[in-house]
Every structure is written in C-alpha cells, then in structure tokens.
Write a protein that holds these residues in place. Sequence first.
Motif, PDB file in Angstrom:
ATOM      1  N   UNK A  58      -2.648   8.512  -4.253  1.00  0.00           N
ATOM      2  CA  UNK A  58      -2.650   7.233  -3.542  1.00  0.00           C
ATOM      3  C   UNK A  58      -1.212   6.850  -3.247  1.00  0.00           C
ATOM      4  N   UNK A  59      -0.972   6.448  -1.995  1.00  0.00           N
ATOM      5  CA  UNK A  59       0.383   6.092  -1.606  1.00  0.00           C
ATOM      6  C   UNK A  59       1.245   7.287  -1.279  1.00  0.00           C
ATOM      7  N   UNK A  60       0.617   8.407  -0.966  1.00  0.00           N
ATOM      8  CA  UNK A  60       1.371   9.613  -0.628  1.00  0.00           C
ATOM      9  C   UNK A  60       0.437  10.793  -0.489  1.00  0.00           C
ATOM     10  N   UNK A  61       0.971  12.000  -0.578  1.00  0.00           N
ATOM     11  CA  UNK A  61       0.179  13.219  -0.417  1.00  0.00           C
ATOM     12  C   UNK A  61       0.445  14.178  -1.569  1.00  0.00           C
ATOM     13  N   UNK A  62      -0.501  15.055  -1.779  1.00  0.00           N
ATOM     14  CA  UNK A  62      -0.341  16.127  -2.754  1.00  0.00           C
ATOM     15  C   UNK A  62       0.364  17.300  -2.100  1.00  0.00           C
ATOM     16  N   UNK A  63       1.361  17.832  -2.758  1.00  0.00           N
ATOM     17  CA  UNK A  63       2.089  18.984  -2.217  1.00  0.00           C
ATOM     18  C   UNK A  63       1.774  20.270  -2.967  1.00  0.00           C
ATOM     19  N   UNK A  64       1.276  20.141  -4.184  1.00  0.00           N
ATOM     20  CA  UNK A  64       0.933  21.342  -4.960  1.00  0.00           C
ATOM     21  C   UNK A  64      -0.010  20.945  -6.081  1.00  0.00           C
TER      22      UNK A  64
ATOM     23  N   UNK B 111       9.905  11.203  -2.054  1.00  0.00           N
ATOM     24  CA  UNK B 111      10.163  11.157  -3.496  1.00  0.00           C
ATOM     25  C   UNK B 111       8.984  11.774  -4.242  1.00  0.00           C
ATOM     26  N   UNK B 112       9.270  12.659  -5.159  1.00  0.00           N
ATOM     27  CA  UNK B 112       8.253  13.474  -5.801  1.00  0.00           C
ATOM     28  C   UNK B 112       7.828  12.916  -7.158  1.00  0.00           C
ATOM     29  N   UNK B 113       6.557  13.110  -7.471  1.00  0.00           N
ATOM     30  CA  UNK B 113       6.006  12.772  -8.777  1.00  0.00           C
ATOM     31  C   UNK B 113       5.160  13.946  -9.253  1.00  0.00           C
ATOM     32  N   UNK B 114       5.108  14.140 -10.571  1.00  0.00           N
ATOM     33  CA  UNK B 114       4.305  15.207 -11.162  1.00  0.00           C
ATOM     34  C   UNK B 114       3.405  14.625 -12.244  1.00  0.00           C
ATOM     35  N   UNK B 115       2.152  15.079 -12.253  1.00  0.00           N
ATOM     36  CA  UNK B 115       1.203  14.655 -13.279  1.00  0.00           C
ATOM     37  C   UNK B 115       0.547  15.887 -13.876  1.00  0.00           C
TER      38      UNK B 115
ATOM     39  N   UNK C   6      18.121  -7.350  -0.411  1.00  0.00           N
ATOM     40  CA  UNK C   6      18.077  -5.889  -0.547  1.00  0.00           C
ATOM     41  C   UNK C   6      16.659  -5.379  -0.278  1.00  0.00           C
ATOM     42  N   UNK C   7      16.529  -4.174   0.397  1.00  0.00           N
ATOM     43  CA  UNK C   7      15.210  -3.603   0.660  1.00  0.00           C
ATOM     44  C   UNK C   7      14.550  -3.189  -0.643  1.00  0.00           C
ATOM     45  N   UNK C   8      13.201  -3.425  -0.761  1.00  0.00           N
ATOM     46  CA  UNK C   8      12.463  -3.039  -1.965  1.00  0.00           C
ATOM     47  C   UNK C   8      12.305  -1.520  -2.009  1.00  0.00           C
ATOM     48  N   UNK C   9      12.419  -0.897  -3.168  1.00  0.00           N
ATOM     49  CA  UNK C   9      12.239   0.552  -3.265  1.00  0.00           C
ATOM     50  C   UNK C   9      10.806   0.940  -2.912  1.00  0.00           C
ATOM     51  N   UNK C  10      10.625   2.161  -2.285  1.00  0.00           N
ATOM     52  CA  UNK C  10       9.290   2.637  -1.935  1.00  0.00           C
ATOM     53  C   UNK C  10       8.472   2.902  -3.198  1.00  0.00           C
TER      54      UNK C  10
ATOM     55  N   UNK D 111       1.561  17.912  -8.078  1.00  0.00           N
ATOM     56  CA  UNK D 111       2.811  17.371  -7.548  1.00  0.00           C
ATOM     57  C   UNK D 111       2.497  16.656  -6.240  1.00  0.00           C
ATOM     58  N   UNK D 112       3.044  15.458  -6.080  1.00  0.00           N
ATOM     59  CA  UNK D 112       2.855  14.699  -4.856  1.00  0.00           C
ATOM     60  C   UNK D 112       4.139  14.003  -4.463  1.00  0.00           C
TER      61      UNK D 112
END
Length: 380
Positions: free
Chosen positions: A52-58, A104-108, A21-25, A97-98
């Motif tokens: 890190x590992x992505x971009x900031x969107x807001x 896939x989004x993350x919020x800190x 199975x492919x590993x999740x991003x 938010x990134x």
Amino acid sequence: MLLALTACGGGGGGDEEPSEEESPAAAVAIAIAPEDGAVDVPTQGELAVTAEGGTLTEVTVAGPEGEEVAGELTEEADAWAPSEALANDTEYTVTAVGENGEGESETATATFTTVAADATFSSYWNIPDGSEVGVGMELSVTFDTAIENTAEVRDAIQITTDPPVEVRGHWFGNQRVDFRPEEYWEPGTEVEIRFRLRGVEGADGVFGTLREDVTFTVGRSQVSTVDAAAHTMEVVRDGEVLRTVPITAGAPGTETWNGKMVITEKHKETRMDGATVGFGGEYDIPDVPHAMRLSTSGTFVHGNYWASSATFGSDNVSHGCVGLEDRQGAGDPNTDAAWFYENSMIGDVVEVINSEDDVIAPDNGINGWNMDWADWGAGQ
C-alpha cells in the motif's frame, strides 16, 4: 520589555509568511499473510503479499533447502500470489521488497510453517519424459486414491504447447484424468507438462507429493483406417496413403470395436491368453508377433501366423483383434504385420469402421477421441 523585543525581532521581514518544509513521502506499507511465526498454514489460498502506498519490486518465498516458490505480481505490482501449492509440513521464509513513489525502498520478512498431511496420494502418467509420440497421444494421469477436489487436482497439471493449442482435462471416475486437444495434435508440436500436485489437497487431509516437469514432442501424423467389412487397413501418413493391407477383424459374436483407438504398447512378441479377457481356454498363444495394444480390454493389432494367407482380406475370424499376415518368430521383415509394426509409434491412431459392434468407450485405453469436444471436461 521582553514582549516588545520578541515582537520586533527579525529585522525587516515582519510582514512575510513563514515558509513551510515539504512533508516526507510516506513509506510503502508491505503486508505478508500469514503472519510471522504462523503454524499449520494451509498449502493453498493463504500466502499473499500486498503493498500500500507503493509497489512490490521483489518477492521471494523459499523453503529450507533454498527452493523458491513460483509466483506472480499483479499488473499494478501491488500484490503477489504463488502460482503453485506449498509443500506440507515445511518452513518458508518470505522476503518482500517494495518502494514508494519517491523510489524509497522498504523490506518486510516473515516465516511460517505449513500444515502436515494426514495422508498423501501418488500420481502416475503414461508419457515418458523426452519421448516422441503420434498425433493421437493423450496424457493420462491416474491416482492411487479417490480424488474429491477434482478441479484443483486437474488444474495443478499445467500443460503448455508450441504452437499454442487449447488442452482440456476430463475425469473418468475419481482416479483418472486424461488431457487432449480438440483435434489430433499437429505434427511437430512441443508439449510441456508441469505437475504441480505437491501440496494440493485431493481429499480431506490427503495431499499430493508430485512436483515434476515432463516434455514430449509430437511426431509425424499417421492414422490407419480398418474397414472391418472390406477386410482392409489403409495406412495414411501426413496425408498420403502409404499402403493398404489386407486384414482379418473380429468374427461374428466377437466383433472388433468401432472407433478411434491409440497405440499404447508395442511388443515384438507377446503371449495372448484368452482367459485374461474373458474367453476361458479358447486360446493361449505364447508368441503372438508384432503386437500393438489398442484397448485396456485386450484389443490389439497384431501379426497372425496361424491363419491361412487366404483369410486376410476375405474373412473376419479373430476374437476382436485386428490381424495382419505374419510368420511365427517375428523374424520375417517382409510380412504386412512386420511392416506395420516397424512403421508405427506409440500414439498413432487406428480407427475401425463398419464393424458390427459399438464404438469403444473413451476410457477403454487412451481413446478419448471418441467423446465429443463439447462433453470433454464438461462438469469437471
């Protein structure tokens, strides 16, 4: 028997490789500085958000009243920094938010409180909001305390123009900074000043409080040339000579300054007391008509009703001012002084030539045009 059954199970596929199975991003990792709960945070140089590992969107940084702090993302959108200082002794909440490459989004979030100011400095400037000024106007900002961090304070006064032109600031001492372009403003230029001095540390523990936006517009071009030797003033508007008027300039021993001077005040009538500019009791005139200030030290272009008509255009008899023929009471609109007063605005230029005196100092009034552009702002 158990071993054999295990080895032979699966029916018909024993020679194929098992699928993987492919590993999740990986989720984007958002870091906020300062850390959550931090106190006594500096108002400048500390707040930052990275991904890190992505971009900031807001990214939102808000104070207790909901006021948001302006900031900018990097071109790669992997970091954010504020574009102005934070307020002192204020709690801020950061929400970032990134997203990773899969969307896939993350919020800190984090909350922190800035350092309190030991003291504050006040700022004052010379151009009213929404005003129209002449092409020689300079922005002059003064402070009620000595500034040590001159570059930081200067850069917190942000000036943009339409059409674009380079504007530089120059410090005169440590309590005044003036701003101008290399040449006189182009007529019609729209100027926006963003005072972002709030939270800027001007000296050790001493912070600014001003956060305000001001605009002004440059009007038509008017530059008048006073020839002290010829006793004339040529008034030029938008490249055309409007009028050449006879004048009287400073008498021997009290000559008028040479140089480019900017009109900073207009008074239909004003009192002129020689004692206020070092002339003792030589004169005290309560009703000088059509007076316009050219220097801090007391140089004016103004109406003169006490000299004979023959004086104008032939003799220099003043204590350093430029005098035009006028009538007492400032009520006669047909005099040269009344005409020049009505046709002048704050920010117009009056240049004196051929006087037996030095060139006026660039900080004696709003007269920075007497300093070379190469020296304007140098070393500050």
